[in-house]
Structure formats: structure tokens, C-alpha cells
Scaffold this motif. Structure first.
Motif, PDB file in Angstrom:
ATOM      1  N   ASN A  75       0.588  57.105  64.470  1.00  0.00           N
ATOM      2  CA  ASN A  75      -0.089  57.027  65.762  1.00  0.00           C
ATOM      3  C   ASN A  75      -1.047  58.190  65.976  1.00  0.00           C
ATOM      4  OD1 ASN A  75       1.167  54.646  66.574  1.00  0.00           O
ATOM      5  ND2 ASN A  75       2.939  55.724  67.411  1.00  0.00           N
ATOM      6  N   LEU A  76      -0.648  59.392  65.548  1.00  0.00           N
ATOM      7  CA  LEU A  76      -1.521  60.556  65.729  1.00  0.00           C
ATOM      8  C   LEU A  76      -2.797  60.384  64.907  1.00  0.00           C
ATOM      9  CD1 LEU A  76      -1.903  63.356  66.980  1.00  0.00           C
ATOM     10  CD2 LEU A  76      -0.727  64.327  64.989  1.00  0.00           C
ATOM     11  N   THR A  77      -2.660  59.992  63.654  1.00  0.00           N
ATOM     12  CA  THR A  77      -3.843  59.778  62.811  1.00  0.00           C
ATOM     13  C   THR A  77      -4.691  58.639  63.363  1.00  0.00           C
ATOM     14  OG1 THR A  77      -2.566  60.514  60.890  1.00  0.00           O
ATOM     15  CG2 THR A  77      -4.625  59.366  60.458  1.00  0.00           C
ATOM     16  N   ALA A  78      -4.045  57.596  63.865  1.00  0.00           N
ATOM     17  CA  ALA A  78      -4.783  56.478  64.448  1.00  0.00           C
ATOM     18  C   ALA A  78      -5.620  56.922  65.641  1.00  0.00           C
ATOM     19  CB  ALA A  78      -3.811  55.371  64.868  1.00  0.00           C
TER      20      ALA A  78
ATOM     21  N   GLU B 116       2.956  68.287  58.770  1.00  0.00           N
ATOM     22  CA  GLU B 116       2.279  68.260  57.474  1.00  0.00           C
ATOM     23  C   GLU B 116       1.345  67.043  57.379  1.00  0.00           C
ATOM     24  OE1 GLU B 116       4.583  68.771  53.986  1.00  0.00           O
ATOM     25  OE2 GLU B 116       5.826  70.380  54.852  1.00  0.00           O
ATOM     26  N   TRP B 117       1.823  65.897  57.872  1.00  0.00           N
ATOM     27  CA  TRP B 117       0.947  64.729  57.906  1.00  0.00           C
ATOM     28  C   TRP B 117      -0.288  65.017  58.763  1.00  0.00           C
ATOM     29  CZ3 TRP B 117       1.035  61.085  54.576  1.00  0.00           C
ATOM     30  CH2 TRP B 117       2.233  60.577  54.045  1.00  0.00           C
ATOM     31  N   ALA B 118      -0.088  65.680  59.911  1.00  0.00           N
ATOM     32  CA  ALA B 118      -1.210  65.979  60.795  1.00  0.00           C
ATOM     33  C   ALA B 118      -2.200  66.923  60.126  1.00  0.00           C
ATOM     34  CB  ALA B 118      -0.693  66.580  62.103  1.00  0.00           C
ATOM     35  N   ALA B 119      -1.704  67.911  59.380  1.00  0.00           N
ATOM     36  CA  ALA B 119      -2.599  68.851  58.697  1.00  0.00           C
ATOM     37  C   ALA B 119      -3.454  68.130  57.651  1.00  0.00           C
ATOM     38  CB  ALA B 119      -1.777  69.962  58.046  1.00  0.00           C
TER      39      ALA B 119
ATOM     40  N   PHE C 204      -7.062  57.709  54.643  1.00  0.00           N
ATOM     41  CA  PHE C 204      -5.817  58.491  54.700  1.00  0.00           C
ATOM     42  C   PHE C 204      -4.766  57.773  55.540  1.00  0.00           C
ATOM     43  CE2 PHE C 204      -3.091  61.701  56.712  1.00  0.00           C
ATOM     44  CZ  PHE C 204      -2.576  62.305  55.577  1.00  0.00           C
ATOM     45  N   TRP C 205      -5.188  57.127  56.640  1.00  0.00           N
ATOM     46  CA  TRP C 205      -4.224  56.400  57.479  1.00  0.00           C
ATOM     47  C   TRP C 205      -3.536  55.301  56.670  1.00  0.00           C
ATOM     48  CZ3 TRP C 205      -3.682  51.343  59.182  1.00  0.00           C
ATOM     49  CH2 TRP C 205      -2.738  51.152  60.211  1.00  0.00           C
ATOM     50  N   LYS C 206      -4.296  54.618  55.809  1.00  0.00           N
ATOM     51  CA  LYS C 206      -3.706  53.579  54.967  1.00  0.00           C
ATOM     52  C   LYS C 206      -2.715  54.175  53.971  1.00  0.00           C
ATOM     53  CE  LYS C 206      -7.487  50.199  55.125  1.00  0.00           C
ATOM     54  NZ  LYS C 206      -8.468  49.416  54.323  1.00  0.00           N
ATOM     55  N   LYS C 207      -3.053  55.355  53.427  1.00  0.00           N
ATOM     56  CA  LYS C 207      -2.138  56.020  52.498  1.00  0.00           C
ATOM     57  C   LYS C 207      -0.846  56.414  53.210  1.00  0.00           C
ATOM     58  CE  LYS C 207      -5.730  57.948  49.478  1.00  0.00           C
ATOM     59  NZ  LYS C 207      -6.374  59.197  48.998  1.00  0.00           N
ATOM     60  N   GLN C 208      -0.986  56.891  54.457  1.00  0.00           N
ATOM     61  CA  GLN C 208       0.206  57.216  55.250  1.00  0.00           C
ATOM     62  C   GLN C 208       1.119  56.006  55.377  1.00  0.00           C
ATOM     63  OE1 GLN C 208      -1.602  58.883  58.905  1.00  0.00           O
ATOM     64  NE2 GLN C 208      -0.039  60.476  58.755  1.00  0.00           N
TER      65      GLN C 208
END
Length: 881
Positions: free
Chosen positions: A497-500, A463-466, A482-486
Motif C-alpha cells: 500500500n505504501l509503494t502504491a 526496508e521495503w520503503a527504502a 518495483f511494486w510488481k516485484k514486491q
């Protein structure tokens, strides 16, 4: 003493009426026992010297199968006694136990040969206390009469430590290869890469180093789990072989009562490297398939001994331990695939799929899914989608992007409750697909993100990846935000790590003019992401962290290489090494996957050859030709004993139970590059039949041989039929006759090479100690070939002897000459070459003894005296005394 006029056999019948033939047939009488004909072992003089230290006590060689117990006993009997006045007793025979119960073993040995000098008890079984005590008495009786005793047994059969307190013991650790023996067959590059002193005991077992790798390991494991091994020890051995390495205390979780109780036994298994000081073990690695075959007959005993109720639960425990403790997820998949049914594999896969992906086990996971594919159609749609999603990820990482996208398209839009698996498929289509499928997948993901609730620390990775992909579609600023919100929401490390990795890839892909503008807006966020990635790699105890940490690390490396990030230092050497290891792991998995795909292509092309339907063919002639070059090699062994294998798989010996089938293959392998006339082959196999009947019989044998060499698809690319003859396709066949010819040519015409020639001598002792096809003595053509090969090898050995002596190394020449004498004791020129080498090495007494042996052999075998040349050489030695 026998009475005058009475034979030994009559004395035996009088004193030992219950037993006459077994012990008398165990007497060697100057020749190898029939059971050892063709037996080849490397010479280990240091072990023989060890046995010679104390000859008046019982000497025991105690080690598992594969350590060379019998080889040591054979070398001792052959070197010290030349098999004269030697008894070789096969203790696995029921006759041995019968005669032991009759208390007449020692007495009958001494009556059979009043000059008995050595009795070898080979492969003693596990005996009860009463029989062990009786055998100890028999040993003492032999020693009292001045007869030496040598016994070999496995660790479970050794009950004589207290009964023979003064015995000389050669243990398994003594039989491990020393540094010199280990380097004998290693190349210079192998030696420089890993010096012999750094090689552990796990890689010093003689059979595993000197034997054929695949066959030796399978046989070694089969013997390890034989019926006489106690169940608790068998469970410990199986667990250590499965896990390969780990803490000894970890064995307790599998139902083993106490590791301390196993300490004495494990001392006889040094290849397990069980170190009770450090509490660790590090065993020899074996394939999961070999382990499964070896423990197949004992698996029920292992389950009963363990704390688990079924084979499936035990296999699950092994696999979970490999994943959780050893991070050996590839091996875990192999264990589950070998020990579990399809339904059990699916259950374990559903539970551990996320962990397998996180650890980067793409090849093992793909193989596991492939093994259950035939039964997947019967499973619920949700399970099918889950398997397809994971397989699509694996295929993409293994380099097969087309197959990955096909699976994603097929299962990304079906109606299912497996929403996370479905989103995986959609993510693959969005990031790597194209066209309408990509657009539909992007719309579906965006719709999900809009109707989903607020994410938190418990939100699944997919879900995070989507959501991250939706943000990425809106630009680099939205993705960094979005990475900061995560991070603020407490997302797990894998999601971060995936979003990064996506943010770094997007930043690196910006054109130079846009990068300058983006740097002012997202530069701070990129630096925060960079620090996070470096921290993940630096702080990870795992090799390179998880798969998602790898992705982020690769993206950061790429950004630095493109100069997208220039104001911060690159990754440290430690982090770079971790990523390099991860890269090599993925590359190795891709190589294995590509090898499997080539093998499948071979099978498809072979099927196409036998089903020439253009509509069903489905690939071009060029593709078929490429596949044909990857036909698995047929390997044939002719010397010592007949063996054949296709690729790495031995051919079932039952397919060669008719002698002429193996004979035909042997003849074709010998004439590998030439066509052999059918009539010639038929007449050699049926010399007393008329021509027509012989040819009909030949076609029957040809058909049986073709069946033995068939591949899985029913084709046989190895055999070729010509108009009047037949042959083997040389490009797909190899045999030991080729190496035999190379060695003979080198020894006959080459210049002495004191690095390579000792290796060739070892090859001769190991691979060519037996005759060519010794099991078929009736075929005249094969007999002629056998005699020719024997003569050529002896000529090569004698030529090498002369060349080595001329080069100033007569000691080496002695070994080659001795080998020539051992192969034909009627060759006077071999004795003369040996004498000359001994004289050059200042072994004058040995040279005189060689002449006496020559004189005896020629007199006994041929009824002639040595020639004047040999006699003059001997007389010259006498004159110099």
C-alpha cells in the motif's frame, strides 16, 4: 404518648437512654435538613407519582451515585409533606449504626414526633445480615404505626429484597432520563441529528447529562469505585469503563471468574449497557485520567483480583485489548500514560509502536513520547532514535512538518543499531526535506539498497520503503516495476500500500505531455495498483483499513480528481466513506495537537512577561499577543456553593480555605467589568479593624488569591492592580453571575418563549437554587449583594408569571410563582401572583390553600395579616363556591 408535664426529650431519655440527639435532630419540622441546604435537583414528578402508588409498604430507591436517588427523596418529602412531620436520617453517620444496634430507631422517631408521617433513610450503607434484619424490623414498626418509609442506597448496600418482599423498588433503570427530560437541554439541531429514542442508556444518567460535564464525570467515577464495592465487581467496572465497549466474555481474560455471576449487579449499572442476550457491553465514555484518579485507592485490590501480578501488567492488558480488539489505539496510549511509570511506558511503546502507526494513532503516540521525554536521555541511543523516528512520523501527520524534519535530521545520521528507525528518519528527509540533508539521506538510502540482500516476505516494512524510494528516484516506470516485484516476493499489505500510494502520487504529478507517454508504458501497472487499492479498502473490516491503506486511497482519490486516471470508475461510496472517516480522524488529531501547542504558547508568553530578557524571549510581540488571547478561562461559581476552575481543571479547594480569599474573588467576579476600591473591599472584610490594618490584611489575602490563580509558569493573568483599586481581567473570566443577569433581564423584559423559558426555569432550579456565597454571612458588602440578587430573581419570576398568564399558559405561570414563594415566604405579592395563576388555571381550591399559607407565613414571620387586595381575592373565591 408522653406523660403530662413531660417534654418529648425527657421521654426519649427515659425510653432510649443511649440515644436522644441524633434522631431528634433528624426531625425536619417543616424545614429542609441542614445537610441539604443548597442542594439542588431537578423535579421529576413521574418518579414521585411512582412512589405514591403504594405508600403502605417500604419504598427503596437503589442506584449508583449520580442517578439522583437523594433528589427523588428530597422532591418527595418536599412536594408531599413540605418537610412537616418528616425525619431525614443520614445513614452514613456512625450514630445511625449505633442507634440501629440499640433497636430504638422507630421508637425514638415516634416519640420525637407522635404525628410522624415519613422517615427517609438516606444512603444506607452495606450492613451485615444481623443489622439488615434489625433495620427491616424498624421499618416494619414504622409502617405499622402508619408512618411512610423511603430508603435510598447503592446496589452494594441493598440487602433488603428478601427481607422486604412487598417493597416498592425504584431501580437505576427507572431513574434514567426519559425522552422528554433528555430533550430539555438539547438544542433543536441535536434533537434532529439524534432523536431521543435513539439515545442509549449510557447517555441518560442524570448527573452526567444535567451536571457540569467534567466535574460530574469525575465525581461519578469516584463514587463508583468506593470502598464498599466488592473487588470482583470493581475490576469488572474498571475494565468496562477502560475498554468502553466489547464482548462480555472478553472480561474473563482479565481475571474475572464469571460474567454470569455479575449479571445481577450489572443490572444496577445500566450505563454500562451490559446485554447478556447479545453478549456485548457499551458503557458511558470517560477520560482515562478520570478513571485513573477514581481507581487510585483501589488499584491494589484490582490487581489482586485480576490474573496479573502488578498494576503495570494490568494496564498493559487493558491497552493491548484496546489496540487489538477495539482498534482504540488513542485510548490505549492514554491508559498507559495514566497508569504506568515512564520506564513502563517506554517498554510498551517499544513493543506496540508499529501497531500505533499502522492504526493512525498519531496524537496519542506523540503524547506518549512527550510524557517520557525527560527520561529518554538516560535510555540507550537505539531507544532514543526509535522514539524520535516515530515522533517525527507523528508530527508530520499532525501538521508540524518543521519539527518532524528537525528530529529526522538530528537522528537520521547517528551511529546506532536501530537501523529501521534510522531509515524512517532518512525517508522523511528524502520525501519532504530539502538541501544537503535531503541529498545525504538519499545517498545513504541508495547505499543501503545496494548492499542489502534479496528481499522476501519477512523483510521489514521500512526496508521495503527504502528500496521503493530508491526506485522512485529513478522514475515512475522503475517504481511501478518495483511494486510488481514486491507483490511477487510476498511483501505484506502495508508495504504494498505504501509503494502504491507513492506510485499513484508520482503518476498524478506528471505533466500532461509526459503523462500521455507514461500511460502507454505504465498504464497497465497503474490499473493493477488501482485494483489492489480498491480491493484493500473494500475487503477491510477495519474503518478504512490501516494508515497505509488510507495513504493509497487518498492517492487514488487525488489521481481521479486530477483526471490522471479517467478510464476506470472512481472509488465506491463505501470506500469513499471509509476514507472520509479516516480524514476526519486525522483532522481531529491535528486540532487536539494544535490546541496543545497554543496552550504551550500561552505558558511561554506568560513566562516571557515575567522574564523580560530580550535574548531569552525568542518570539515577537505579535506572537505574545496571539498567545495571550488563548489564556485558559477562569470560571467562578458563586451560587449554591463557591467553586473555581481554570480551563477544565478545578482549583484545589484548600487554596481557598481562608474564607476571605474566596470572598475577595467573589466580589471581584461580581464587579467583573469594574474597578473596586481597595479600601471598600478591606473594610467589608474587616469592618472592625482600622483602615491601615484592614489594608495590610487585604494585601495578605490578595497574595493568597494570586497564588490560588497562578498558572503552571508562575504567572497570574487574571488579577489586575490599579493605583487605588483592583479588578479581574474580564476577557479571561466568566462566572454564573453573568448568566444570572441574562435570565433576570429576559424574564423581566422579554416576551414569553415557551421553548426557551422552560429551559431558563430549569436553569434557575439547577444553578441558582442556593444563595450567592452562602458560606460567608459576615461580609456586609456580600450580604447586600446577596439580598439584591434574591430580590431581583423574585421580581423576575413574578414578572414572568404575569407575562405567561397573560399569554394564556397559566400552568407554566404556576411553576414560576411557586419558585418565587419558595424563595421568600414573606412576599405577599408572590402569593397573590400564585393565586392569580391558579385561578386562571381553574385551580380554585389550590388558590384558597395558597391564601391560607400566605396568612400563616405573614402571621408567623411578620406578625401581620394579608392586605386587603389578597383578602378580597380570597373572598371572591369563597363567593363563587
Amino acid at each position: 404518648m408522653c406523660l403530662p408535664g413531660k417534654s418529648v426529650s425527657s421521654s426519649l431519655e427515659r425510653f432510649c437512654p443511649t440515644m436522644t440527639s441524633f434522631i431528634s435532630k433528624s426531625a425536619c419540622r417543616g424545614r429542609r435538613p441542614a445537610s441539604l441546604i443548597g442542594f439542588s435537583g431537578r423535579q421529576r414528578p413521574q418518579l414521585v407519582a411512582h412512589l405514591l402508588r403504594e405508600r403502605n409498604v417500604a419504598r427503596f430507591v437503589v442506584a449508583p451515585c449520580g442517578y439522583g436517588k437523594t433528589s427523588v427523596a428530597v422532591e418527595y418529602a418536599e412536594t408531599i409533606f413540605s418537610w412537616a412531620h418528616v425525619f431525614w436520617i443520614n445513614c452514613q453517620s456512625p450514630c445511625f449504626v449505633r442507634d440501629l444496634d440499640a433497636s430504638c430507631v422507630a421508637r425514638c422517631c415516634l416519640l420525637s414526633d407522635q404525628s410522624a408521617q415519613l422517615v427517609v433513610f438516606d444512603n444506607l450503607p452495606a450492613l451485615d445480615q444481623a443489622r439488615a434484619e434489625q433495620l427491616s424490623k424498624e421499618i416494619d414498626a414504622l409502617l405499622e404505626e402508619g408512618c411512610e418509609v423511603l430508603a435510598t442506597c447503592s446496589p452494594t448496600g441493598d440487602a433488603y429484597g428478601l427481607l422486604q418482599r412487598d417493597r416498592l423498588l425504584l431501580s437505576a433503570r427507572d431513574l434514567l432520563l426519559n425522552d422528554e427530560e433528555l430533550d430539555l437541554l438539547r438544542s433543536m439541531s441535536d434533537r434532529s441529528e439524534q432523536p431521543a429514542c435513539d439515545v442509549t442508556a449510557a447517555h441518560r444518567v442524570p448527573a452526567l447529562v444535567w451536571g457540569d460535564e467534567s466535574l460530574a464525570k469525575a465525581a461519578f467515577l469516584q463514587a463508583t469505585f468506593s470502598a464498599d464495592v466488592p473487588a470482583d465487581l470493581a475490576l469488572a467496572l474498571a475494565t468496562m469503563h477502560v475498554l468502553t465497549r466489547g464482548p462480555l466474555d472478553g472480561l474473563l481474560s482479565f481475571g474475572i471468574q464469571s460474567t454470569q455471576a455479575l449479571e445481577d449487579f450489572l443490572a444496577f449499572y445500566p450505563h454500562l449497557c451490559a446485554n447478556y442476550e447479545t453478549g456485548q457491553f457499551d458503557s458511558t465514555p470517560f477520560d482515562a485520567a478520570d478513571i485513573a484518579r477514581a481507581v487510585k485507592k483501589r488499584i491494589d485490590d484490582l490487581v489482586k483480583q485480576s490474573r496479573f501480578s502488578s498494576k503495570c501488567e494490568l494496564a498493559y492488558a487493558w491497552a493491548d485489548s484496546l489496540v487489538d480488539r477495539a482498534r482504540a489505539s488513542e485510548r490505549a496510549c492514554d491508559i498507559v500514560r495514566e497508569f504506568c511509570t515512564a520506564k513502563e511506558r517506554l517498554a510498551w511503546f517499544a513493543r506496540r509502536a508499529a501497531d500505533l502507526i499502522r492504526l493512525g494513532s498519531f496524537y496519542g503516540c506523540h503524547k506518549l513520547i512527550e510524557s517520557v521525554r525527560p527520561s529518554l536521555a538516560k535510555e540507550p541511543v537505539s531507544m532514543q532514535v526509535r522514539a524520535a523516528a516515530v515522533d517525527a512520523i507523528c508530527l508530520h501527520m499532525l501538521g508540524d512538518a518543521d519539527s518532524a524534519l528537525r528530529r529526522a535530521k538530528r537522528y537520521g545520521f547517528v551511529s546506532t543499531t536501530a537501523h529501521e528507525a534510522q531509515m524512517c528518519c532518512l525517508l522523511l528527509l528524502v520525501r519532504f526535506g530539502s538541501g544537503i540533508a535531503r541529498q545525504n539521506a538519499e545517498d545513504t538510502l541508495r547505499a543501503f539498497a545496494e548492499r542489502a540482500g534479496t528481499p522476501d516476505g519477512e523483510t521489514p516494512l521500512v526496508e521495503w520503503a527504502a528500496r521503493a524510494q530508491v526506485a522512485a528516484a529513478d522514475g515512475i516506470e522503475q517504481l511501478c516495476s518495483f511494486w510488481k516485484k514486491q507483490r511477487s516476493a510476498g511483501a505484506n499489505a502495508d508495504a504494498l500500500n505504501l509503494t502504491a500510494s507513492w506510485a499513484l502520487d508520482a503518476y498524478s504529478a506528471l505533466p500532461s505531455h509526459e503523462a500521455i507517454l507514461a500511460s502507454s508504458r505504465v498504464g497497465k501497472s497503474i490499473r493493477e495498483i488501482e485494483q489492489h487499492v480498491k480491493g484493500e479498502l473494500d475487503g477491510s473490516d477495519e474503518p478504512g483499513g490501516s494508515f497505509f491503506a488510507w495513504l493509497a486511497g487518498f492517492a487514488l482519490q487525488h489521481a481521479h480528481s486530477l483526471k490522471a486516471i479517467v478510464d476506470t470508475p472512481p472509488l465506491s461510496a463505501v470506500c469513499a466513506l471509509k476514507l472520509r472517516n479516516a480524514e476526519m480522524s486525522i483532522a481531529a488529531q491535528r486540532n487536539m495537537f494544535e490546541r496543545d501547542e497554543r496552550n504551550k504558547s500561552v505558558l511561554r508568553s506568560n513566562w516571557a512577561d515575567t522574564h523580560p530578557d530580550s535574548l531569552a524571549l525568542g518570539h515577537t510581540k505579535q506572537a505574545v499577543a496571539t498567545a495571550r488571547r488563548n489564556v485558559p478561562i477562569l470560571t467562578v461559581r458563586l451560587f449554591g456553593k463557591f467553586e473555581a476552575s481554570i480551563g477544565n481543571e478545578p482549583i484545589n479547594p484548600l487554596l481557598f480555605k481562608r474564607q476571605n480569599v474566596s470572598t475577595l474573588l467573589a466580589l471581584l467576579a461580581y464587579y467583573r467589568n469594574r474597578e473596586v476600591m481597595r479600601e471598600t473591599l478591606a473594610q467589608s472584610m474587616w469592618p472592625k479593624s482600622n483602615s491601615d490594618l484592614a489594608v495590610r490584611n487585604f494585601y495578605t489575602v490578595w497574595s493568597q488569591l494570586r497564588k490560588a490563580l497562578e498558572l503552571d509558569d508562575g504567572t497570574c493573568p487574571y488579577l489586575i492592580r490599579h493605583q487605588f483599586g483592583c479588578s479581574l481581567d474580564a476577557q479571561f473570566v466568566q462566572s454564573d453571575i453573568e448568566r444570572f443577569n441574562e435570565i433576570c433581564h429576559e424574564l423581566l423584559f422579554g416576551t414569553p418563549d415557551f421553548l426557551e423559558w422552560p429551559v431558563m426555569y430549569s436553569e434557575i432550579k439547577r444553578d441558582f437554587s442556593g444563595d450567592l456565597m452562602p458560606g460567608d454571612k459576615s461580609n456586609p458588602l456580600l450580604e447586600a449583594i446577596r439580598n439584591e440578587c434574591s430580590m431581583r430573581l423574585i421580581e423576575a419570576l413574578l414578572s414572568a408569571t404575569q407575562a405567561i398568564v397573560d399569554a394564556g399558559s397559566p400552568q407554566w405561570g404556576i411553576w414560576f410563582a411557586r419558585e418565587a414563594v419558595a424563595r421568600d415566604r414573606t412576599r405577599e405579592d408572590a402569593y397573590v401572583s400564585l393565586m392569580r395563576a391558579q385561578i386562571a388555571a381553574n385551580q380554585r381550591t389550590a388558590a384558597m390553600m395558597t391564601y391560607i399559607k400566605c396568612q400563616q407565613a405573614l402571621s408567623e414571620e411578620l406578625g401581620i395579616d394579608p392586605s386587603s387586595g389578597a383578602t378580597s381575592l380570597y373572598n371572591g373565591l369563597l363567593d363563587d363556591l
